[in-house]
Design an enzyme around this catalytic site. Structure first.
Site, mmCIF file in Angstrom:
data_model
loop_
_atom_site.group_PDB
_atom_site.id
_atom_site.type_symbol
_atom_site.label_atom_id
_atom_site.label_comp_id
_atom_site.label_asym_id
_atom_site.label_seq_id
_atom_site.Cartn_x
_atom_site.Cartn_y
_atom_site.Cartn_z
ATOM 1 N N TYR A 185 -0.950 -0.865 10.950
ATOM 2 C CA TYR A 185 -1.785 -1.389 9.758
ATOM 3 C C TYR A 185 -0.766 -1.413 8.604
ATOM 4 C CZ TYR A 185 -3.380 -1.619 4.755
ATOM 5 O OH TYR A 185 -3.916 -1.354 3.074
ATOM 6 N N SER A 215 1.352 -0.817 -0.064
ATOM 7 C CA SER A 215 -0.049 0.111 0.036
ATOM 8 C C SER A 215 1.133 0.698 0.218
ATOM 9 C CB SER A 215 -0.721 -0.352 1.331
ATOM 10 O OG SER A 215 -1.941 0.702 1.400
ATOM 11 N N LYS A 239 2.606 -3.972 6.423
ATOM 12 C CA LYS A 239 2.341 -4.267 5.061
ATOM 13 C C LYS A 239 4.352 -4.017 4.889
ATOM 14 C CE LYS A 239 -1.764 -4.444 3.386
ATOM 15 N NZ LYS A 239 -2.053 -5.982 2.381
HETATM 16 C C1 UD1 Z 1 -6.805 5.386 3.542
HETATM 17 C C2 UD1 Z 1 -5.668 4.825 4.666
HETATM 18 C C3 UD1 Z 1 -4.793 4.062 4.009
HETATM 19 C C4 UD1 Z 1 -4.919 2.871 3.473
HETATM 20 C C5 UD1 Z 1 -6.304 2.933 2.682
HETATM 21 C C6 UD1 Z 1 -6.968 2.023 2.646
HETATM 22 C C7 UD1 Z 1 -5.607 6.624 6.913
HETATM 23 C C8 UD1 Z 1 -4.903 7.411 7.478
HETATM 24 N N1 UD1 Z 1 -4.960 6.221 5.763
HETATM 25 O O1 UD1 Z 1 -5.831 6.060 3.044
HETATM 26 O O2 UD1 Z 1 -2.902 3.351 4.913
HETATM 27 O O3 UD1 Z 1 -3.870 2.057 2.598
HETATM 28 O O4 UD1 Z 1 -6.803 3.905 3.470
HETATM 29 O O5 UD1 Z 1 -6.807 2.384 0.641
HETATM 30 O O6 UD1 Z 1 -6.995 6.032 6.968
HETATM 31 N N2 UD1 Z 1 -11.620 11.694 4.051
HETATM 32 C C9 UD1 Z 1 -12.543 12.567 4.369
HETATM 33 N N3 UD1 Z 1 -14.132 12.379 4.674
HETATM 34 C C10 UD1 Z 1 -14.218 10.528 4.807
HETATM 35 C C11 UD1 Z 1 -13.744 10.113 4.578
HETATM 36 C C12 UD1 Z 1 -11.882 10.352 4.416
HETATM 37 O O7 UD1 Z 1 -13.401 14.117 4.226
HETATM 38 O O8 UD1 Z 1 -15.664 10.200 5.591
HETATM 39 C C13 UD1 Z 1 -10.816 11.625 3.554
HETATM 40 C C14 UD1 Z 1 -9.217 12.082 3.837
HETATM 41 O O9 UD1 Z 1 -9.129 12.309 5.548
HETATM 42 C C15 UD1 Z 1 -8.115 11.466 3.310
HETATM 43 C C16 UD1 Z 1 -9.280 11.658 1.835
HETATM 44 O O10 UD1 Z 1 -11.017 11.827 2.086
HETATM 45 O O11 UD1 Z 1 -7.846 12.801 2.856
HETATM 46 C C17 UD1 Z 1 -9.218 10.030 1.422
HETATM 47 O O12 UD1 Z 1 -9.270 8.806 1.996
HETATM 48 P P1 UD1 Z 1 -9.508 7.859 2.493
HETATM 49 O O13 UD1 Z 1 -10.034 6.889 1.637
HETATM 50 O O14 UD1 Z 1 -9.701 7.213 4.196
HETATM 51 O O15 UD1 Z 1 -7.615 7.194 2.036
HETATM 52 P P2 UD1 Z 1 -6.246 7.551 2.439
HETATM 53 O O16 UD1 Z 1 -6.551 8.284 4.000
HETATM 54 O O17 UD1 Z 1 -5.882 7.332 1.669
#
Ligand code: UD1
Length: 338
Positions: free
Chosen positions: A150, A126, A154
């Site tokens: 997590y 990842s 990895k």
């Molecule tokens: C997350 C995980 C990462 C994992 C990946 C799998 C964290 C810190 N990282 O990545 O380890 O490999 O998922 O797909 O959890 N967001 C919102 N509102 C929400 C949900 C998310 O604003 O309700 C934002 C988050 O702050 C982020 C972006 O959307 O900036 C993407 O979030 P997400 O889909 O969880 O992915 P990652 O954080 O990149």
């Protein structure tokens, strides 16, 4: 081609799309899955699309006698290793569970492969292994520094694989560092089905669009990005699935350990993604800005040049395709697999 490929976690989101891609390319995948976080319906979905289902064995990757039985009964040449736990939040609450499940099961799998003289494996890593403070885009040489258990699991498995390759040149190891997988097969028969409340942005956006959630919370709009929201590199799950085939074919020709980023190289902000989902769904999605989520970096974008040049792999799907296919899956399966 009648090669058997063991696919651990083959009923999961990325696993099921990759199993389909393997079948379409003439391989014989054997799905090994304990269905703890996946559904047998994904196998039915593969059957609807392909007209045939893969061999499925229900059980744990860490069950070495079961895995050895599979190796004894089928002429397996390679392993795609998808299975593992994947919630960042849960890994912080129960790190030992993550080390035991992810690292422990991988160790057991590798030992059984070694005993059966099977030396080809592709491991689902990842982008989370990269140091969130690193400059984007991340190349495979960017510094690593996962900040949660997590992510540690990895990187730990990557390092174990490195040790194996150094010990015995017969090993052929592909490490694929996924960026943010989204989308679904355009048929709507297979897709992402989070069993618990999702934490990832796309499934939450889809649940808001379909009316299961009232609004989407945006975690911070004060980041150092053009619109203040975090930027990620979303990649269609079909592009990811094809990446596994390209990696497998590369390993048929090359020994050693090889790491590839699988991302598009294009960043999309949360606000841009919300706008795209509004456009594709025609639904006015309510959002609310809230505080930053602990551990989020402002930008995570791949440099995919290594995969492009070595694997001749090119992502084909736009962010619009990703949203449209994810929405099609969500609309056809509002409550996920039944
Ligand atoms: C997350 C995980 C990462 C994992 C990946 C799998 C964290 C810190 N990282 O990545 O380890 O490999 O998922 O797909 O959890 N967001 C919102 N509102 C929400 C949900 C998310 O604003 O309700 C934002 C988050 O702050 C982020 C972006 O959307 O900036 C993407 O979030 P997400 O889909 O969880 O992915 P990652 O954080 O990149």
């Amino acid at each position: 081609m009648s090669d058997y490929v063991l696919v651990t976690g083959g009923a999961g989101y990325i696993g099921s799309h990759s199993v389909l891609a393997l079948m379409e390319a003439g391989y014989n995948p054997i799905v090994l899955d304990n269905f703890s976080n996946s559904s047998k319906e994904s196998i039915t979905g593969i059957g609807k699309i392909y007209g045939n289902t893969p061999i499925v064995i229900e059980g744990d990757v860490g069950n070495s006698s079961l895995v050895m039985d599979i190796f004894s009964n089928y002429d397996v040449n390679s392993v795609l290793h998808f299975s593992g736990l994947k919630s960042v939040e849960e890994s912080m609450a129960d790190p030992l569970k993550y080390y035991i499940e992810n690292v422990g099961s991988s160790l057991s799998l590798l030992r059984t492969m070694q005993a059966a003289s099977i030396h080809t494996i592709i491991f689902s890593s990842s982008a989370t292994v990269y140091d969130p403070e690193s400059q984007v885009p991340y190349t495979e040489n960017s510094p690593t520094n996962p900040i949660n258990p997590y992510g540690h699991t990895k990187l730990c498995i990557e390092q174990i694989l490195q040790g194996l390759v150094s010990s015995n040149p017969k090993w052929r190891v592909g490490i694929l560092r996924y960026f943010n997988p989204v989308g679904a097969h355009p048929s709507g028969h297979i897709g992402e089905d989070p069993k618990q409340t999702p934490n990832n942005l796309m499934p939450l956006l889809m649940q808001t669009a379909i009316g299961r959630k009232e609004k989407l919370l945006i975690f911070g709009d004060d980041y150092d990005t053009p619109d203040g929201t975090c930027i990620r590199d979303y990649i269609h799950v079909l592009d990811l699935a094809r990446g596994h085939l390209s990696a497998l074919s590369y390993l048929e020709r090359h020994q050693g350990l090889h790491i590839w980023n699988l991302g598009t190289g294009t960043g999309t902000s949360i606000k841009e993604l919300v706008d795209k989902v509004r456009e594709v769904t025609g639904v006015e999605i309510k959002t609310e800005i809230t505080s930053r989520r602990l551990g989020d970096s402002s930008k995570a974008v791949a440099d995919p040049e290594k995969a492009k040049s070595e694997l001749s792999w090119h992502p084909e799907y736009s962010i619009g395709n990703m949203c449209a296919d994810h929405w099609n899956w969500q609309r056809q399966n509002p409550d996920g697999y039944q």
